[in-house]
Design an enzyme around this catalytic site. Structure first.
Site, PDB file in Angstrom:
ATOM      1  N   ASN A  12       0.881  -1.179   0.050  1.00  0.00           N
ATOM      2  CA  ASN A  12       0.183   0.011   0.001  1.00  0.00           C
ATOM      3  C   ASN A  12       0.905   1.236  -0.012  1.00  0.00           C
ATOM      4  O   ASN A  12       0.226   2.458  -0.173  1.00  0.00           O
ATOM      5  CB  ASN A  12      -0.824   0.184   1.303  1.00  0.00           C
ATOM      6  CG  ASN A  12      -1.977  -1.101   1.140  1.00  0.00           C
ATOM      7  OD1 ASN A  12      -2.387  -1.333   0.059  1.00  0.00           O
ATOM      8  ND2 ASN A  12      -2.244  -1.757   2.163  1.00  0.00           N
ATOM      9  N   LYS A  14       3.997   4.135  -1.264  1.00  0.00           N
ATOM     10  CA  LYS A  14       4.142   4.753  -2.625  1.00  0.00           C
ATOM     11  C   LYS A  14       5.818   4.138  -2.857  1.00  0.00           C
ATOM     12  O   LYS A  14       6.286   4.089  -2.124  1.00  0.00           O
ATOM     13  CB  LYS A  14       4.296   6.319  -2.427  1.00  0.00           C
ATOM     14  CG  LYS A  14       4.804   6.949  -3.575  1.00  0.00           C
ATOM     15  CD  LYS A  14       4.571   8.365  -3.284  1.00  0.00           C
ATOM     16  CE  LYS A  14       5.882   9.260  -4.195  1.00  0.00           C
ATOM     17  NZ  LYS A  14       5.541   9.048  -5.469  1.00  0.00           N
ATOM     18  N   LYS A  16       5.918   1.972  -5.782  1.00  0.00           N
ATOM     19  CA  LYS A  16       5.994   0.769  -6.823  1.00  0.00           C
ATOM     20  C   LYS A  16       6.208   1.020  -8.035  1.00  0.00           C
ATOM     21  O   LYS A  16       7.282   0.338  -8.811  1.00  0.00           O
ATOM     22  CB  LYS A  16       4.681  -0.104  -6.694  1.00  0.00           C
ATOM     23  CG  LYS A  16       4.410  -0.546  -5.330  1.00  0.00           C
ATOM     24  CD  LYS A  16       2.830  -0.844  -5.118  1.00  0.00           C
ATOM     25  CE  LYS A  16       1.712   0.033  -5.117  1.00  0.00           C
ATOM     26  NZ  LYS A  16       1.846   1.277  -3.936  1.00  0.00           N
ATOM     27  N   THR A  17       5.645   1.988  -8.834  1.00  0.00           N
ATOM     28  CA  THR A  17       5.991   2.249 -10.071  1.00  0.00           C
ATOM     29  C   THR A  17       7.239   3.024 -10.372  1.00  0.00           C
ATOM     30  O   THR A  17       7.931   2.748 -11.136  1.00  0.00           O
ATOM     31  CB  THR A  17       4.765   3.236 -10.791  1.00  0.00           C
ATOM     32  OG1 THR A  17       3.560   2.487 -10.563  1.00  0.00           O
ATOM     33  CG2 THR A  17       4.967   3.750 -11.998  1.00  0.00           C
ATOM     34  N   THR A  18       7.577   3.769  -9.398  1.00  0.00           N
ATOM     35  CA  THR A  18       8.630   4.441  -9.419  1.00  0.00           C
ATOM     36  C   THR A  18       9.974   3.353  -9.393  1.00  0.00           C
ATOM     37  O   THR A  18      11.023   3.667  -9.977  1.00  0.00           O
ATOM     38  CB  THR A  18       8.795   5.720  -8.676  1.00  0.00           C
ATOM     39  OG1 THR A  18       8.360   5.367  -7.115  1.00  0.00           O
ATOM     40  CG2 THR A  18       8.089   6.780  -9.066  1.00  0.00           C
ATOM     41  N   ARG A  26      17.765   1.701 -14.994  1.00  0.00           N
ATOM     42  CA  ARG A  26      19.034   0.979 -15.069  1.00  0.00           C
ATOM     43  C   ARG A  26      19.440  -0.061 -16.137  1.00  0.00           C
ATOM     44  O   ARG A  26      20.658  -0.013 -16.579  1.00  0.00           O
ATOM     45  CB  ARG A  26      19.007   0.186 -13.518  1.00  0.00           C
ATOM     46  CG  ARG A  26      20.103  -0.696 -13.002  1.00  0.00           C
ATOM     47  CD  ARG A  26      20.241  -1.277 -11.751  1.00  0.00           C
ATOM     48  NE  ARG A  26      20.303   0.067 -10.917  1.00  0.00           N
ATOM     49  CZ  ARG A  26      20.284  -0.213  -9.473  1.00  0.00           C
ATOM     50  NH1 ARG A  26      19.675  -1.338  -9.125  1.00  0.00           N
ATOM     51  NH2 ARG A  26      20.225   0.835  -8.666  1.00  0.00           N
ATOM     52  N   PHE A  68      -7.198   5.366 -20.161  1.00  0.00           N
ATOM     53  CA  PHE A  68      -8.227   5.778 -19.193  1.00  0.00           C
ATOM     54  C   PHE A  68      -8.042   4.673 -18.091  1.00  0.00           C
ATOM     55  O   PHE A  68      -7.551   3.664 -18.347  1.00  0.00           O
ATOM     56  CB  PHE A  68      -9.553   5.987 -19.847  1.00  0.00           C
ATOM     57  CG  PHE A  68     -10.002   4.552 -20.367  1.00  0.00           C
ATOM     58  CD1 PHE A  68     -10.954   3.553 -19.131  1.00  0.00           C
ATOM     59  CD2 PHE A  68      -9.949   4.094 -21.339  1.00  0.00           C
ATOM     60  CE1 PHE A  68     -11.287   2.623 -19.546  1.00  0.00           C
ATOM     61  CE2 PHE A  68     -10.429   2.768 -21.874  1.00  0.00           C
ATOM     62  CZ  PHE A  68     -10.924   1.852 -21.065  1.00  0.00           C
ATOM     63  N   TRP A  70      -9.482   2.051 -15.648  1.00  0.00           N
ATOM     64  CA  TRP A  70     -10.531   0.857 -15.719  1.00  0.00           C
ATOM     65  C   TRP A  70     -11.791   1.227 -14.853  1.00  0.00           C
ATOM     66  O   TRP A  70     -11.615   1.714 -13.771  1.00  0.00           O
ATOM     67  CB  TRP A  70     -10.158  -0.399 -15.154  1.00  0.00           C
ATOM     68  CG  TRP A  70      -8.774  -0.974 -15.786  1.00  0.00           C
ATOM     69  CD1 TRP A  70      -7.532  -0.524 -15.426  1.00  0.00           C
ATOM     70  CD2 TRP A  70      -8.741  -1.399 -17.266  1.00  0.00           C
ATOM     71  NE1 TRP A  70      -6.722  -0.969 -16.271  1.00  0.00           N
ATOM     72  CE2 TRP A  70      -7.165  -1.320 -17.189  1.00  0.00           C
ATOM     73  CE3 TRP A  70      -9.378  -1.961 -18.124  1.00  0.00           C
ATOM     74  CZ2 TRP A  70      -6.594  -1.949 -18.194  1.00  0.00           C
ATOM     75  CZ3 TRP A  70      -8.767  -2.452 -19.247  1.00  0.00           C
ATOM     76  CH2 TRP A  70      -7.375  -2.512 -19.286  1.00  0.00           C
ATOM     77  N   GLU A 105       0.919  -1.878 -12.783  1.00  0.00           N
ATOM     78  CA  GLU A 105      -0.449  -1.892 -12.213  1.00  0.00           C
ATOM     79  C   GLU A 105      -1.095  -3.218 -12.714  1.00  0.00           C
ATOM     80  O   GLU A 105      -2.401  -3.278 -12.706  1.00  0.00           O
ATOM     81  CB  GLU A 105      -1.217  -0.556 -12.557  1.00  0.00           C
ATOM     82  CG  GLU A 105      -0.441   0.463 -12.572  1.00  0.00           C
ATOM     83  CD  GLU A 105      -0.052   1.081 -10.942  1.00  0.00           C
ATOM     84  OE1 GLU A 105      -0.539   0.405 -10.098  1.00  0.00           O
ATOM     85  OE2 GLU A 105       0.467   2.108 -10.887  1.00  0.00           O
TER      86      GLU A 105
HETATM   87  P1  ATP Z   1       4.498   5.793  -7.499  1.00  0.00           P
HETATM   88  O1  ATP Z   1       3.912   5.946  -8.839  1.00  0.00           O
HETATM   89  O2  ATP Z   1       4.359   7.174  -7.021  1.00  0.00           O
HETATM   90  O3  ATP Z   1       5.836   4.913  -7.436  1.00  0.00           O
HETATM   91  P2  ATP Z   1       3.053   3.751  -6.592  1.00  0.00           P
HETATM   92  O4  ATP Z   1       3.079   2.962  -7.727  1.00  0.00           O
HETATM   93  O5  ATP Z   1       3.632   2.743  -5.315  1.00  0.00           O
HETATM   94  O6  ATP Z   1       3.424   5.087  -6.563  1.00  0.00           O
HETATM   95  P3  ATP Z   1      -0.011   3.387  -6.743  1.00  0.00           P
HETATM   96  O7  ATP Z   1      -0.637   2.374  -6.074  1.00  0.00           O
HETATM   97  O8  ATP Z   1       0.139   2.804  -8.221  1.00  0.00           O
HETATM   98  O9  ATP Z   1       1.576   3.852  -6.105  1.00  0.00           O
HETATM   99  O10 ATP Z   1      -0.799   4.705  -6.616  1.00  0.00           O
HETATM  100  C1  ATP Z   1      -0.375   5.972  -7.317  1.00  0.00           C
HETATM  101  C2  ATP Z   1      -0.581   7.205  -6.596  1.00  0.00           C
HETATM  102  O11 ATP Z   1      -1.184   6.880  -4.988  1.00  0.00           O
HETATM  103  C3  ATP Z   1       0.601   7.929  -6.283  1.00  0.00           C
HETATM  104  O12 ATP Z   1       0.147   9.214  -6.780  1.00  0.00           O
HETATM  105  C4  ATP Z   1       1.105   7.791  -4.877  1.00  0.00           C
HETATM  106  O13 ATP Z   1       1.531   8.969  -4.130  1.00  0.00           O
HETATM  107  C5  ATP Z   1      -0.341   7.408  -4.291  1.00  0.00           C
HETATM  108  N1  ATP Z   1      -0.369   6.549  -3.173  1.00  0.00           N
HETATM  109  C6  ATP Z   1       0.528   5.821  -2.976  1.00  0.00           C
HETATM  110  N2  ATP Z   1       0.689   5.054  -1.617  1.00  0.00           N
HETATM  111  C7  ATP Z   1      -0.492   5.960  -1.081  1.00  0.00           C
HETATM  112  C8  ATP Z   1      -0.772   5.935   0.248  1.00  0.00           C
HETATM  113  N3  ATP Z   1      -0.579   5.014   1.086  1.00  0.00           N
HETATM  114  N4  ATP Z   1      -1.749   7.012   0.598  1.00  0.00           N
HETATM  115  C9  ATP Z   1      -2.312   7.951  -0.231  1.00  0.00           C
HETATM  116  N5  ATP Z   1      -1.662   7.808  -1.453  1.00  0.00           N
HETATM  117  C10 ATP Z   1      -0.605   6.879  -2.038  1.00  0.00           C
HETATM  118 MG    MG Z   2       1.907   2.497  -9.224  1.00  0.00          MG
END
Ligand code: ATP
Ligand code: MG
Length: 173
Positions: A12, A14, A16-18, A26, A68, A70, A105
């Protein structure tokens, strides 16, 4: 012979994508080809879309679902788009052209049963030898975690949103 890993970034928190983008950078830095597929796109204009243009020829970037998010109000249409997106990903995996394939995702398609799990796991297991696949998203199914070589769970210790700081350019998108 390099060993292509199956990597999962879930949880949960932040990052994962970064983290997946960091891995793509890399690999590209070594001249290794990357296919980065985004299965779900939010409403923002993501900085990575423009950043990867500077890696043209090394990082192929694709936003599936026609850009868009889902929606669950039309489950059949969602499932159709999910299959279409997955077919595209299967093509990228099977092509053998990539050192790294990122399925950003992708966990949601499995978690919400938009795709059957077992055939997806079969495709991942049958990827070309030496190819690395990175899957991101919350709620990674247990079987995906079991199949992976590397799993990191991002834990949400603190997030600025909870103290009222809105999403910002260069940080969230
Ligand atoms: P990022 O893309 O920044 O690496 P992520 O891929 O881990 O984040 P996702 O679950 O894909 O996160 O959600 C994307 C968005 O939700 C991001 O803008 C991120 O900041 C936000 N987010 C992630 N974790 C949380 C949290 N615990 N509470 C609120 N917002 C969150
Ligand atoms: Mg993500």
């Amino acid at each position: 012979m390099p060993q292509g890993l199956l990597i999962v970034f879930t949880g949960n928190g932040k990052g994962k994508t970064t983290a997946a983008l960091g891995m793509a950078m890399r690999a590209a830095g070594h001249g290794l080809k990357v296919c980065f597929i985004q299965f779900i796109k939010g409403g923002w204009h993501y900085g990575e879309l423009d950043a990867v243009k500077r890696f043209a020829g090394l990082i192929d970037f694709h936003v599936m679902g026609r850009g868009f998010t889902w929606k669950s109000d039309n489950i059949e249409e969602d499932a159709r788009l999910a299959r279409e997106a997955w077919d595209f990903a299967c093509g990228a995996i099977a092509s053998g052209r990539y050192h790294t394939v990122v399925l950003d995702e992708f966990t949601y398609l499995l978690h919400y049963h938009m795709l059957p799990l077992d055939p997806c796991l079969d495709v991942l297991a049958g990827r070309p030898p030496g190819q690395q696949v990175v899957v991101t998203g919350r709620y990674a199914p247990e079987q995906l975690v079991a199949a992976a070589d590397l799993v990191t769970e991002m834990q949400a210790v603190k997030h600025p949103l909870t103290s009222g700081i809105k999403a910002q350019q260069g940080i969230e998108f």
